[in-house]
Scaffold this motif. Structure first.
Motif, mmCIF file in Angstrom:
data_model
loop_
_atom_site.group_PDB
_atom_site.id
_atom_site.type_symbol
_atom_site.label_atom_id
_atom_site.label_comp_id
_atom_site.label_asym_id
_atom_site.label_seq_id
_atom_site.Cartn_x
_atom_site.Cartn_y
_atom_site.Cartn_z
ATOM 1 N N GLY A 217 0.849 -1.057 0.036
ATOM 2 C CA GLY A 217 -0.121 -0.176 0.052
ATOM 3 C C GLY A 217 0.710 1.295 -0.042
ATOM 4 O O GLY A 217 0.521 2.277 -0.722
ATOM 5 N N LEU A 218 1.895 1.255 0.836
ATOM 6 C CA LEU A 218 2.797 2.366 0.774
ATOM 7 C C LEU A 218 3.467 2.640 -0.556
ATOM 8 O O LEU A 218 3.425 3.820 -1.039
ATOM 9 N N ARG B 45 0.429 4.337 -2.739
ATOM 10 C CA ARG B 45 0.083 5.520 -2.679
ATOM 11 C C ARG B 45 1.011 6.587 -2.942
ATOM 12 O O ARG B 45 0.857 7.703 -2.943
ATOM 13 N N ARG B 46 2.422 6.283 -2.663
ATOM 14 C CA ARG B 46 3.324 7.121 -2.644
ATOM 15 C C ARG B 46 4.123 7.250 -4.360
ATOM 16 O O ARG B 46 4.845 7.805 -4.764
ATOM 17 N N GLU C 245 16.065 6.557 -2.152
ATOM 18 C CA GLU C 245 16.175 6.945 -0.527
ATOM 19 C C GLU C 245 14.913 7.060 0.141
ATOM 20 O O GLU C 245 14.843 6.667 1.398
ATOM 21 N N GLN C 246 13.921 7.756 -0.490
ATOM 22 C CA GLN C 246 12.598 7.814 -0.008
ATOM 23 C C GLN C 246 12.035 6.344 0.161
ATOM 24 O O GLN C 246 11.330 6.217 1.388
ATOM 25 N N LYS D 169 13.634 5.137 3.501
ATOM 26 C CA LYS D 169 13.127 5.614 4.675
ATOM 27 C C LYS D 169 11.611 5.466 4.970
ATOM 28 O O LYS D 169 11.317 5.467 6.486
ATOM 29 N N GLN D 170 10.973 5.734 3.984
ATOM 30 C CA GLN D 170 9.470 5.302 4.362
ATOM 31 C C GLN D 170 9.220 3.786 4.812
ATOM 32 O O GLN D 170 8.326 3.821 5.726
ATOM 33 N N LYS E 104 10.487 3.182 8.123
ATOM 34 C CA LYS E 104 9.629 3.866 9.213
ATOM 35 C C LYS E 104 8.438 3.084 9.595
ATOM 36 O O LYS E 104 7.939 3.191 10.528
ATOM 37 N N VAL F 94 8.472 -3.039 10.318
ATOM 38 C CA VAL F 94 9.685 -3.336 9.481
ATOM 39 C C VAL F 94 10.887 -3.225 10.477
ATOM 40 O O VAL F 94 11.046 -2.449 11.185
#
Lengths: 546, 168
Positions: B24-25, B28-29, B61-62, B65-66, B69, B73
């Motif tokens: 899902g991450l 949506r990103r 990189e995102q 990081k995402q 977060k 994880v």
């Protein structure tokens, strides 16, 4: 002991004083158990407001706000409030009732997959299957909500789990989540790099965001600014980091900010973004703040660093912690020339404002007042440490640009821009800080979205000052249509709005009205003279632009 | 900016909904998923998810990081091609009459594929390797009619003991 008895006990041990919510069958075991507790319950008039009230409470207390609603529509009504809190990193613990766990997934009455629906705007969510896990989950939920980058946590609680018996209750001392260890302590090497960059800087500026308030670092940042004489600007969420009249404060940045604030950012050679996301409303062109400058980005969330602008020096950690390190030594540097230049910008900006068509203190209409003038005088007359809650729309823009903050707070829905936030958030703030004067400022659009909370204010004898800026239109949309669609106005008239004097009377709330600059100051004084809830309607010309 | 392809190894707690939280991450990103595979590790509490993705350096990189977060994880890191071994499994069912069978089996042999099902009109071949090898094998079979094809997506591990993540 039932699971909800245990849950209430956990909440008590977390120091929860108030629960904002709305019952329904699927959360009745919880609301039955809470009768035996000293925790106070606040019955909202629509679930969205439960989250907003918990948010206002959280922002003034620094603790997590708690909202508890039922399954299905109760839970889905909460969603806007959760998303609003997530966008501004406000710590909430939201508990939703859920249908019997054996029936979950079969579309029974009042079933909604709330954890699925909220997935992208909660920090974490739980579906509780085993009642014996409740103490651990509650401990974790409060820890997750209030640590690192704060945010809402959702706990979905099926009714059979609520009613189950718990054999042995013990509340964990601390949460131990293997996968979650937020960085608090700033990296020593990076801290030194930042201080060195400031020492070599000629035109440094600090841009403070909402993270300063969330970290409780206002004092530390202020001390750093004053001792080193570094100028400061802020984002909308960072308002109040320095008092508005502080000599080192150069206004709000962004497309709704002050021109001199943006000029300060553009001309700086070292920019410290502190607890700010480099978001689109504050920094319209992220490339510009990295061009020919040293960008320092300080944030507790490493994912924010480099998301919108690549920093020269990233620094992950809690702002309070980092500024305590910063404050251990005074930087040997002299920025006097730079400050003189910024003072020049500020004077230019102030002069430009009084040169507007009708001047600063009159809107040219005999039946209305200039909103900027009103906001300035209102905030000047408010108590020094008052909480000012702005809604969303033109009222918010007028507020940001004109509010005079001294020792108080400025609350608003920044990231999500949720209309109707002000009244419930003010209610929650007043409950969290009963000794503070709390003033909600809304437009007549936003006010009507959550005005049902007047009943909640009345029921629990919560005293909030409510200002409604009445222009009869959705002002900010109208303004947008004025510029972008050349006055082709569409669906912005609020015809059919209630008579607010009669509405106030219906709720038993005193009412005042300002429609002329002549008696404005007297009316403001009368409005703020007492502690009781009062509604002040301020007539504004629909042509007044923000 | 330069588009690149990376393989990330993600170790997650085996909580309900964890795979949907991660996919899902990505959705949506707006991150790409070229392939995704997941399976439990030697420690039953932990699932290893391998995601092959593409994007510029900022996006990479995102992603790190995402994803890092997300609370379930435990670890995310890139499996660098020079330090890792990648494998993918494909099962390919081709139409093969008695006269074609020998040729298909010979081709499969060159790619160290196994014949795992035979019928009067078809053969099913199992082949493992990196994605390039499987692509090449499928291309070679283009002269035959591929009836059905199943690919697992990339799984990978770092070489040696240097990059082992020890879970307490």
């Amino acid at each position: 002991m039932t699971a909800t008895d245990a849950l209430i006990k956990c909440l008590e041990m977390e120091g929860v004083t108030h629960v904002f919510g709305y019952p329904g069958v699927a959360i009745c075991p919880f609301y039955d158990s809470i009768l035996n507790s000293s925790i106070k319950t606040i019955l909202v008039r629509q679930e969205q407001n439960a989250a907003h009230e918990a948010s206002g409470y959280a922002r003034v207390t620094g603790k997590a706000g708690v909202a508890v609603v039922t399954s299905g529509p109760g839970a889905t009504n909460l969603i806007t409030g959760i998303a609003t809190a997530f966008a501004d990193s406000i710590p909430l613990v939201c508990i939703t009732g859920q249908v019997n766990s054996e029936l979950m997934g079969s579309d029974v009455f009042q079933e909604a997959d709330i954890s699925g629906a909220c997935e992208s705007f909660v920090k974490y969510s739980y579906i509780v299957r085993d009642p014996n896990e409740i103490p651990r989950i509650i401990k974790e939920a409060f820890y997750i909500a209030t640590s690192g980058r704060k945010g809402p946590v959702l706990i979905d609680l099926p009714i059979d789990v609520q009613m189950a018996e718990i054999r042995k209750f013990s509340y964990p001392e601390e949460a131990n989540i293997r996968t979650y260890k937020p960085t608090v302590e700033g990296h020593a090497v990076q801290i030194r790099k930042v201080l060195r960059a400031l020492k070599n800087a000629r035109r440094p500026i600090i841009c403070a965001g909402g993270g300063v308030h969330l970290s409780g670092a206002k004092e530390e940042v202020r001390r750093f600014v004053e001792e080193n004489e570094i100028p400061l600007v802020c984002t909308m969420m960072g308002l109040g980091t320095l008092p508005t009249d502080h000599p080192l404060f150069y206004g709000m940045v962004g497309n709704n900010g002050q021109v001199y604030g943006n000029r300060a950012m553009n001309d700086a050679d070292v920019v410290l973004m502190v607890g700010a996301r480099v978001a689109d409303r504050s920094i319209t062109q992220p490339d510009l703040i990295t061009e020919n400058k040293v960008l320092v980005h300080i944030d507790v969330d490493p994912a924010e660093i480099g998301k919108n602008a690549g920093p020269t020096i990233p620094l992950v950690g809690d702002i309070k912690n980092i500024f305590e390190h910063f404050n251990q030594k005074v930087i040997e540097a002299d920025y006097t020339d730079w400050i003189d230049r910024l003072d020049g910008y500020k004077d230019d900006g102030m002069n430009a404002r009084t040169r507007t068509v009708y001047g600063d203190e009159d809107d040219g209409n005999p039946d209305t007042v200039a909103p900027s003038f009103f906001i300035r005088e209102l905030s000047r007359a408010m108590k020094k440490d008052a909480v000012y809650v702005a809604d969303v729309g033109q009222n918010q823009m007028w507020s940001c640009a004109n509010v005079r903050i001294r020792e108080g707070r400025f609350l608003t829905s920044g990231g999500m821009g949720t209309m109707g936030y002000a009244v419930p958030a003010a209610l929650g703030a007043k409950i969290g800080a009963p000794d503070k004067q709390v003033v909600a400022v809304c437009g007549d659009g936003g006010f009507q979205m959550t005005m049902m909370e007047l009943a909640t204010l009345k029921q629990y004898d919560v005293h909030v000052k409510i200002v409604v800026l009445h222009n009869g239109v959705l002002g900010l949309v109208r303004q947008y249509q004025h510029f972008t669609y050349k006055d082709r106005f569409s669906v912005i008239n609020l015809d059919g709005s209630p008579d607010l004097e009669k509405l106030s009377a219906a709720y038993g709330i005193p009412y005042l009205r300002i429609s002329d600059e002549a008696d404005m100051l007297d009316k403001i004084d009368a409005f703020l003279a007492t502690d009781e809830t009062m509604l002040l309607e301020v007539m504004v010309d629909p042509n007044s632009l923000a | 900016m330069k588009e690149n392809i990376k393989v990330f190894q993600i170790l997650v707690d085996n909580t309900s909904g964890v795979l949907s939280r991660i996919s899902g991450l990505f959705t949506r990103r707006g991150y790409n998923i070229e392939s995704i595979s997941a399976g439990v590790t030697a420690d039953p509490r932990i699932t290893r998810i391998t995601i092959k993705t593409s994007g510029d350096d900022d996006i990479m990189e995102q992603i790190e990081k995402q994803v890092g977060k997300l609370l379930d994880v435990r670890d995310i890191h890139e499996l660098k091609p020079e330090e890792s071994v990648f494998r993918e499994l494909a099962m390919i069912k081709v139409r093969a009459t008695a006269s074609q069978r020998e040729n298909v089996i010979a081709l499969a042999g060159i790619f160290r594929g196994n014949i795992i099902d035979v019928s009067s009109e078809s053969l099913m071949i199992e082949v493992t390797g990196n994605s390039g090898k499987i692509d090449a094998f499928i291309k070679l079979l283009s002269g035959y009619e591929i009836l059905e094809l199943a690919r697992t997506g990339v799984a990978g591990l770092g070489r040696g003991t240097k990059n082992v993540i020890y879970i307490d």
